[in-house]
Design a protein around this motif. Structure first.
Motif, PDB file in Angstrom:
ATOM      1  N   ALA A 372      18.391  19.689  68.174  1.00 19.30           N
ATOM      2  CA  ALA A 372      17.765  18.369  68.114  1.00 19.30           C
ATOM      3  C   ALA A 372      18.064  17.716  66.773  1.00 19.30           C
ATOM      4  CB  ALA A 372      16.262  18.490  68.317  1.00 19.30           C
ATOM      5  N   ARG A 375      16.010  12.704  63.987  1.00 18.09           N
ATOM      6  CA  ARG A 375      15.251  11.617  64.616  1.00 18.09           C
ATOM      7  C   ARG A 375      14.458  12.128  65.809  1.00 18.09           C
ATOM      8  NH1 ARG A 375      15.541   8.521  68.926  1.00 18.09           N
ATOM      9  NH2 ARG A 375      17.380   9.666  69.622  1.00 18.09           N
ATOM     10  N   ASP A 376      15.098  12.972  66.656  1.00 24.23           N
ATOM     11  CA  ASP A 376      14.388  13.519  67.803  1.00 24.23           C
ATOM     12  C   ASP A 376      13.240  14.430  67.367  1.00 24.23           C
ATOM     13  OD1 ASP A 376      16.131  12.171  69.414  1.00 24.23           O
ATOM     14  OD2 ASP A 376      17.500  13.877  69.663  1.00 24.23           O
ATOM     15  N   ARG A 377      13.464  15.191  66.316  1.00 22.10           N
ATOM     16  CA  ARG A 377      12.380  16.064  65.840  1.00 22.10           C
ATOM     17  C   ARG A 377      11.189  15.257  65.346  1.00 22.10           C
ATOM     18  NH1 ARG A 377      12.996  21.209  64.069  1.00 22.10           N
ATOM     19  NH2 ARG A 377      11.805  20.677  62.190  1.00 22.10           N
ATOM     20  N   VAL A 379      10.498  11.802  66.045  1.00 26.34           N
ATOM     21  CA  VAL A 379       9.934  10.860  67.015  1.00 26.34           C
ATOM     22  C   VAL A 379       9.353  11.585  68.212  1.00 26.34           C
ATOM     23  CG1 VAL A 379      10.455   8.913  68.519  1.00 26.34           C
ATOM     24  CG2 VAL A 379      11.482   9.044  66.252  1.00 26.34           C
ATOM     25  N   THR A 380      10.092  12.551  68.747  1.00 25.91           N
ATOM     26  CA  THR A 380       9.675  13.215  69.982  1.00 25.91           C
ATOM     27  C   THR A 380       8.681  14.338  69.723  1.00 25.91           C
ATOM     28  OG1 THR A 380      11.836  12.689  70.920  1.00 25.91           O
ATOM     29  CG2 THR A 380      10.507  14.349  72.057  1.00 25.91           C
ATOM     30  N   ALA A 381       9.046  15.260  68.820  1.00 29.47           N
ATOM     31  CA  ALA A 381       8.194  16.425  68.585  1.00 29.47           C
ATOM     32  C   ALA A 381       7.212  16.236  67.442  1.00 29.47           C
ATOM     33  CB  ALA A 381       9.068  17.660  68.315  1.00 29.47           C
TER      34      ALA A 381
END
Length: 498
Positions: A372, A375-377, A379-381
């Motif tokens: 990941a 940004r995904d870490r 925003v998402t997680a």
């Protein structure tokens, strides 16, 4: 009778004859049509007319002869050749009046999967739009099972929750699309009670019916796509549709279905109802009819546009595949695209430029990056990225941990440097401090110690060398004897007092 007298009589007779002839001519001329009026109009104005006003002299009007009408035999029609030159205006009129070419209809295959559309009259409009949108798809067909006056309130007219399971067994669709609610703005008859629209009891009963309809689809293990209602011309109808959309959203998600919100497609920039708006080509067009409820052809196509992409995505069908020569080359996958320092060259037509590997509505590929990105870490997680120890953004000294946690030797802040803070902060036995004496007690205690340690036989003895630790009591004793020491007693017998 003299000759002169005879000549006079002859002249009078001649004048009388001329007068009679002139009168006869005047009568004949006056009898002609239009001549009398012209003569009356040509009467000269007298002095009285000039002084006191009178009819002005009008110019005579000549009567126009009637137009000559010549009848001609109709010429036989001849076929116009294609080489006939026409003006630009005629060509524009012919082009505007020519009907639009109907899209080519592709024959459906025997194994084509069906999309069952149920609901009220707006569902019928949606089915017509989907049928037009999927006309070129031989593997998909649309089944219109809508009932124009149906809904969830009047179960006596048509019971959707009770009739839908048998309809699914008959048609065996690949998915079910539901759109209703336009006819549900009416009270619900519950036994001997009548529930008012949008009352708490009405809302609870209507929500149960929507859940029953969704469960009827979910029990058959068929995907459900519930299309929401648009805004209407009347404000109270628009408010009711917004309320019903929340009920439909909850019902669709209760069976893992999907809810399609079309509200923003039929309102203006301020969120109010609008007759016109951009069509599927982005051009301004009339979307709603004069009643503010039904859809025009452009509105029908736009309504189907909102449902077409979810239908193809749920069924796993993508758009027309490009030719082999036009297929873009796939880039080499990297472990972490967000932190990569270089990447292979991409074609301008590659879908990976916008973050995806397939076209809209296509099946996502499985070969995606396993790591990941930051940004995904975040925003998402909700996890922070990896930090460099000792940098300003290294917050290892203040991690999110319980209020009381054991100290770890791996903490870079506490266990770094020449001083072991762990031993300082480690647990130690608690020793109570001695109580602080008062100032009077300290003076008396120090004076008593000084009296006991004073030499009596060796007055000239020199005290031992060495530093003496000053104390508060000692500092006070230096002043206390001069204040509190009594007068020396008399000398003993055997010697005079000094």
């Amino acid at each position: 009778m003299t000759p002169r007298h005879e000549e006079t009589i002859w002249l009078r007779a001649l004048a009388r004859s001329v007068t009679i002839v002139l009168l006869a001519v005047a009568v004949i001329v006056t009898g002609l049509p239009g001549v009398g009026e012209v003569r009356a109009q040509e009467r000269p104005r007298s002095i009285l007319d000039m002084l006191f006003g009178g009819p002005a002299v009008r110019q005579p009007q000549r009567a126009e002869p009637p137009p000559r009408r010549i009848r001609r035999e109709p010429a036989p029609r001849r076929q116009k050749s294609t080489s006939t030159r026409k003006s630009g205006k005629t060509k524009a009129r012919t082009t505007a009046s020519a009907p639009a070419a109907a899209p080519a209809v592709v024959a459906k295959s025997e194994t084509a999967r069906s999309v069952l559309v149920v609901g009220d009259f707006l569902a019928g409009t949606l089915a017509a739009g989907l049928e037009k949108a999927l006309a070129k798809r031989p593997d998909l067909k649309v089944i219109d099972a809508s009932k124009g006056s149906s809904g969830l309130v009047r179960a006596d007219h048509y019971d959707w929750p009770g009739s839908l399971p048998s309809l699914i067994d008959k048609e065996k669709p690949a998915m079910v699309v539901v759109m209703l609610g336009s006819n549900d703005r009416q009270p619900i008859e519950s036994g001997s009670m009548t529930l008012a629209v949008r009352s708490p009891e009405w809302a609870a009963s209507y929500e149960q019916r929507a859940l029953a309809l969704a469960s009827a689809v979910g029990s058959k293990e068929v995907p459900l796509l519930w299309v929401g209602m648009p805004a209407f011309r009347l404000n109270n109808m628009t408010a009711d549709m917004a309320f019903l959309n929340e009920v439909y959203r909850k019902a669709a998600t209760s069976v893992s279905g999907e809810f399609v919100d079309i509200w923003d497609g039929f309102v203006d920039a301020d969120g109010a109802f609008s007759y016109s708006g951009p069509d599927i080509a982005g051009q301004q067009a009339r979307l709603r009819n004069e009643d503010g409820i039904t859809m025009t052809d452009a509105g029908r196509d736009k309504l189907a546009f909102f449902a077409e992409n979810p239908v193809q995505r749920i069924l796993g069908t993508d758009g027309s595949a490009p030719a082999v020569s036009e297929a873009p080359s796939r880039p080499v996958a990297v472990a972490n695209p967000a932190t990569a320092t270089s990447a292979p060259l991409l074609a301008l037509t590659d879908p990976s430029l916008d973050g995806g590997d397939v076209l809209l509505g296509g099946v996502p590929t499985a070969d995606r990056a396993t790591v990941a990105s930051p940004r995904d870490r975040l925003v998402t997680a909700g996890l922070p990225g990896a930090k460099t120890p000792g940098r300003a953004d290294d917050f290892a000294w203040n991690p999110k941990s319980p209020a009381v946690a054991p100290i770890k030797t791996a903490d870079p802040v506490l266990f770094r440097g020449s001083v072991d803070l762990g031993s300082v902060m480690g647990p130690k036995p608690l020793v109570p401090l001695s109580p602080m004496p008062t100032l009077a007690d300290a003076i008396i205690e120090d004076w008593a110690k000084g009296k006991d340690s004073a030499p009596s036989a060796q007055p000239d003895a020199v005290p031992e060398a060495g530093p003496r630790e000053p104390t508060v009591a000692g500092a006070a004793s230096a002043v206390a004897p001069a204040i509190t020491q009594p007068t020396a007693p008399a000398a003993p017998a055997g010697g005079p007092a000094r």
